[in-house]
Design a protein around this motif. Sequence first.
Motif, short mmCIF file in Angstrom:
data_model
loop_
_atom_site.label_atom_id
_atom_site.label_comp_id
_atom_site.label_asym_id
_atom_site.label_seq_id
_atom_site.Cartn_x
_atom_site.Cartn_y
_atom_site.Cartn_z
N ARG A 1 2.65 -77.68 -9.37
CA ARG A 1 3.56 -78.81 -9.17
C ARG A 1 2.73 -80.06 -8.96
NH1 ARG A 1 8.96 -78.60 -5.45
NH2 ARG A 1 9.53 -80.80 -5.64
N THR B 1 2.84 -84.77 -9.52
CA THR B 1 3.72 -85.93 -9.46
C THR B 1 3.42 -86.87 -10.62
OG1 THR B 1 3.78 -85.77 -7.06
CG2 THR B 1 4.43 -87.88 -8.00
N LEU C 1 5.73 -78.15 -12.87
CA LEU C 1 6.86 -78.87 -12.29
C LEU C 1 6.38 -80.28 -11.96
CD1 LEU C 1 8.15 -76.02 -9.95
CD2 LEU C 1 9.00 -76.67 -12.22
N ASP D 1 7.24 -83.92 -10.16
CA ASP D 1 8.07 -84.77 -9.30
C ASP D 1 8.07 -86.18 -9.87
OD1 ASP D 1 9.06 -83.31 -6.94
OD2 ASP D 1 6.93 -82.81 -6.71
N LEU E 1 12.80 -83.32 -9.34
CA LEU E 1 11.99 -82.33 -10.04
C LEU E 1 12.32 -82.25 -11.53
CD1 LEU E 1 9.84 -80.36 -9.13
CD2 LEU E 1 11.63 -78.64 -8.77
N PRO F 1 12.59 -73.04 -10.24
CA PRO F 1 12.87 -73.56 -8.90
C PRO F 1 14.33 -73.32 -8.49
CG PRO F 1 12.09 -75.32 -10.39
CD PRO F 1 12.23 -74.08 -11.22
#
Length: 252
Positions: A4, A6, A68, A70, A94, A215
Amino acid sequence: MLERTTVTRYVTPLREGGSLPGVVEAADLGTYVAKFRGAGQGVKVLVAEIVVAGLAALVDVPVPRLVLLDLDAPIARYEADEEVQDLLTASLGLNLGVDLLPGAFGYDGSAPPPPDLAARIVWLDALTANVDRTWANPNLLVWNGATWAIDHGAALYVHHSWPSKAPDPARFAGLPYDVSRHVLRDVAAPVAPRHDELAARLTPDAVAAVVADVPDEWLETTPYLPDVAAVRAAYGDLLAARLASTAWVPGA
Ligand SMILES: Nc1ncnc2c1ncn2[C@@H]1O[C@H](COP(=O)(O)OP(=O)(O)OP(=O)(O)O)[C@@H](O)[C@H]1O
Ligand SMILES: [Mg+2]
């Protein structure tokens, strides 16, 4: 587990994609094709992307790595293109990232995959009821001399009926697959002889591990699927039922 990270910069939209995917840079210094949660098709297409990519790995079909992503408000706020800004604003939170294969070109038949890989791709598409691999829309990239499968959002489409109906694994198990329009139909080795060996790789535990990568917040509960565990189990049941049938196996 999917990593994950960003989004740090929105680079450019990919206009050829119906869902307006975009190239983004991320905090892990990766460059990704972002599939946005706020696109018209909703989060179920992102679920299908993760599940099918996980199944693909089990049958050795190359798929770019997924992460993933953000997405925070400032990235959306400073985007000049209004259409993109609306999409980003609708996608805070997400999203899905697909590792960008730099310089990849779209499949045009001039560098076909080996017959064995083509057969595994056809089998995977038939299993997951993916109709989105035609000459009009091959959803295959050629990169580094190899064939990569992308864009699995249309697969497992029966889940779009779940809000109003209980999942029906038996019905899904029997849904035939029309291979006649598949872009690899003519280069794939016979698929049916491979079925037992490929199906054996998709044990209930292996499938559950794939579904575990989705998720929680993308698993939409319904009156029939009251919590995320039930939604996860529904994907497992759907695939187990289909794997136990050969109604969909091309040439069977
Ligand atoms: N990982 C990647 N690396 C390089 N290019 C990519 C990658 N993923 C997608 N693309 C490019 O972006 C285009 C759109 O991507 P994709 O097919 O996943 O989006 P979509 O919106 O689901 O498309 P569709 O119009 O088929 O519904 C692809 O046809 C390809 O040219
Ligand atoms: Mg596509």
